[in-house]
Design a protein around this motif. Sequence first.
Motif, short mmCIF file in Angstrom:
data_model
loop_
_atom_site.label_atom_id
_atom_site.label_comp_id
_atom_site.label_asym_id
_atom_site.label_seq_id
_atom_site.Cartn_x
_atom_site.Cartn_y
_atom_site.Cartn_z
N ALA A 225 0.83 -1.21 0.00
CA ALA A 225 0.00 0.00 0.00
C ALA A 225 0.87 1.25 0.00
O ALA A 225 0.58 2.23 -0.71
CB ALA A 225 -0.93 -0.01 1.21
N ALA A 226 1.95 1.23 0.80
CA ALA A 226 2.83 2.39 0.88
C ALA A 226 3.50 2.65 -0.47
O ALA A 226 3.59 3.80 -0.93
CB ALA A 226 3.89 2.16 1.96
N MET A 227 3.96 1.60 -1.13
CA MET A 227 4.62 1.77 -2.42
C MET A 227 3.62 2.12 -3.51
O MET A 227 3.94 2.84 -4.46
CB MET A 227 5.40 0.50 -2.79
N MET A 228 2.40 1.61 -3.38
CA MET A 228 1.36 1.96 -4.35
C MET A 228 1.09 3.46 -4.34
O MET A 228 0.87 4.08 -5.38
CB MET A 228 0.07 1.19 -4.01
N VAL A 229 1.17 4.04 -3.14
CA VAL A 229 0.96 5.49 -3.00
C VAL A 229 1.99 6.25 -3.84
O VAL A 229 1.66 7.22 -4.53
CB VAL A 229 1.05 5.89 -1.51
N THR A 413 -0.56 17.97 -7.70
CA THR A 413 -1.41 17.17 -8.59
C THR A 413 -2.55 16.54 -7.81
O THR A 413 -3.71 16.52 -8.27
CB THR A 413 -0.58 16.04 -9.23
N TYR A 414 -2.25 16.04 -6.62
CA TYR A 414 -3.27 15.37 -5.82
C TYR A 414 -4.38 16.35 -5.42
O TYR A 414 -5.56 15.97 -5.35
CB TYR A 414 -2.64 14.75 -4.56
N SER A 448 -9.92 10.13 -3.03
CA SER A 448 -9.41 11.29 -2.29
C SER A 448 -8.67 10.88 -1.02
O SER A 448 -7.62 11.44 -0.69
CB SER A 448 -10.56 12.24 -1.93
N ILE A 449 -9.20 9.90 -0.32
CA ILE A 449 -8.54 9.41 0.90
C ILE A 449 -7.17 8.83 0.57
O ILE A 449 -6.18 9.06 1.29
CB ILE A 449 -9.42 8.35 1.60
N THR A 450 -7.08 8.10 -0.55
CA THR A 450 -5.80 7.53 -0.97
C THR A 450 -4.80 8.63 -1.28
O THR A 450 -3.61 8.54 -0.92
CB THR A 450 -5.99 6.65 -2.22
N LEU A 451 -5.26 9.69 -1.92
CA LEU A 451 -4.38 10.80 -2.26
C LEU A 451 -3.91 11.55 -1.01
O LEU A 451 -2.76 11.99 -0.94
CB LEU A 451 -5.09 11.75 -3.22
N MET A 452 -4.81 11.70 -0.06
CA MET A 452 -4.41 12.32 1.22
C MET A 452 -3.35 11.47 1.92
O MET A 452 -2.39 11.99 2.49
CB MET A 452 -5.63 12.49 2.12
N ALA A 453 -3.53 10.14 1.82
CA ALA A 453 -2.54 9.23 2.42
C ALA A 453 -1.19 9.39 1.72
O ALA A 453 -0.14 9.29 2.36
CB ALA A 453 -3.03 7.79 2.30
N VAL A 456 0.51 12.43 3.19
CA VAL A 456 1.00 12.12 4.53
C VAL A 456 2.23 11.22 4.46
O VAL A 456 3.21 11.43 5.19
CB VAL A 456 -0.11 11.45 5.37
N ALA A 457 2.19 10.23 3.54
CA ALA A 457 3.30 9.28 3.42
C ALA A 457 4.59 9.98 3.03
O ALA A 457 5.68 9.63 3.49
CB ALA A 457 2.95 8.20 2.41
N ALA A 458 4.47 11.00 2.16
CA ALA A 458 5.65 11.72 1.72
C ALA A 458 6.40 12.35 2.89
O ALA A 458 7.63 12.43 2.89
CB ALA A 458 5.25 12.80 0.72
N VAL A 459 5.65 12.78 3.90
CA VAL A 459 6.25 13.38 5.08
C VAL A 459 6.66 12.31 6.09
O VAL A 459 7.74 12.35 6.68
CB VAL A 459 5.28 14.39 5.75
#
Length: 504
Positions: A225-229, A413-414, A448-453, A456-459
């Motif tokens: 999931a993390a890499m999919m993001v 983009t998100y 949208s929730i996936t994009l928000m994740a 967050v993941a980038a940070v």
Amino acid sequence: MTEEKNISHVKEGYRHLKFNQLTLRHAVSQAIGLNAPGGTIVLYVAGTAALLTFTFSGYPDGSFSIPLILFMALIVYSMMSYSSYEFSKYLSSSGGYYTFVANGLGRSFGLTTALSYISYQILSFTGFGILGFVGFAYAILPSLGITIPYINVLWIPVSVIFILFVSVLIYKGIKPSLRYVSYAIFIEVLFFIGTSVYLILSHASSVTFTPFTAIPVGGNFIILAAMMVYAIGTFVGVGGSIPIAEETKNPKRNVPLSIILSILVLGVTIILASYSEVISWGFSNMVNFGTGSGIGAYPVLSIYKNDFGAFSSIPFIILLIIVINSFFTATVSLGTNATRVLFSLSREHVIPERLSRTNTRGVPVYAVIFITVLALAIVLSTGLAFEYIYPERPIDALLYASVFLLILESPITYIVHILTNTSLYFFLKKNNQKTHIVRHIIIPGISSITLMAAIVAAVYFDLSAPYIYGVYGSLLWVIAIFAIVIIMYTKYRKNLDNLGDFSL
């Protein structure tokens, strides 16, 4: 549909681009060209694999699951594109996404979307199209035995020539430029599908379903999931036909259809290519997949150089030509879309009127000039800045500059997609259209929730320098966009009166 019938839908007093110039083929080519499948297959697949290996070092063979990660990213990106697909059945304008949002959530959110979309296009134009090309060339030429003269400065004239060449092609008109893009994309897709099938068949004994499972990462779906993001960016471009809707025949049919066809073509091409790469590389060697230097950083180049027997030099040379051309077609598509959105904002009196003036070919000339000057400024300032930070490492400096701009544009983009997703339900309700809880609330909501994740993941993953610079820069860029919107809404609100009004 005749041009006269299209014109009857246009509000009086608005400038417009030439109608009925483009067909479904052009619309699909614009979207796929913006994605740049050749560059994506070479760079994104290796980049995602390297990030997985470095971030989750306990799973050295984890990148064998890249095909599954990309398939998951494709599903999420398809959900992201659903709102655009629905909107494009109702609204056709060079304003694209911001026209959607302005008609759903209102003008202030529409302006936020416009500024975010233009930012995304120009940062991709410079980060992927220009510096990505230069960084790629700098990385592989020494590995091929080619010495780069004046290595610290040669990239400057090359970048300037590249940008000017792209700008001239855009200036010549959208139909000639997309005619070239459509032929190039057809060859590119056909080449990767054909060679991927050959590689799979030539490694028949290694063929397995494992790359489409979580086995290589020890069954840890959190890692997937993390890499999919991060891999979502692999399919950027699916909505590339939206800003050219105004110039497309029967746009309310052809633009939505182009979104579907782009998803199918990119999904098959990129995932099939990634599967052929990991199968050819081998499970036990995945720790070295994308983690080398020079040509070793791009596994697909090593594969095409060695896995076609006595004729390997032929597909390898063709691959290099296609990848270089892929950077070019992407830059043309990105520049075209950016000029269309600027034209639309100018037409609706949000920004200076001059930017909506067109030549005899229907090209917004001053918008093209603005994008050209801005691209030159961004490329030169970013490239020189990273050369200053890494004075003894010119190749790394340019690669870092490219990655910096790409990380910079990702959260922006998100934002475009999150606002588009949120707008859909409100637009339909405002226009007394039937709404469906799954199609118009749940699917856009999950996206949208996936994009928000992803933001967050980038940070959360606390990327090391220089990658973290892009994250910090992106946060500052977003703050600047919000500040501009607030200033416009409070002090120049009248300029927003017509935002999002134009549609065929």
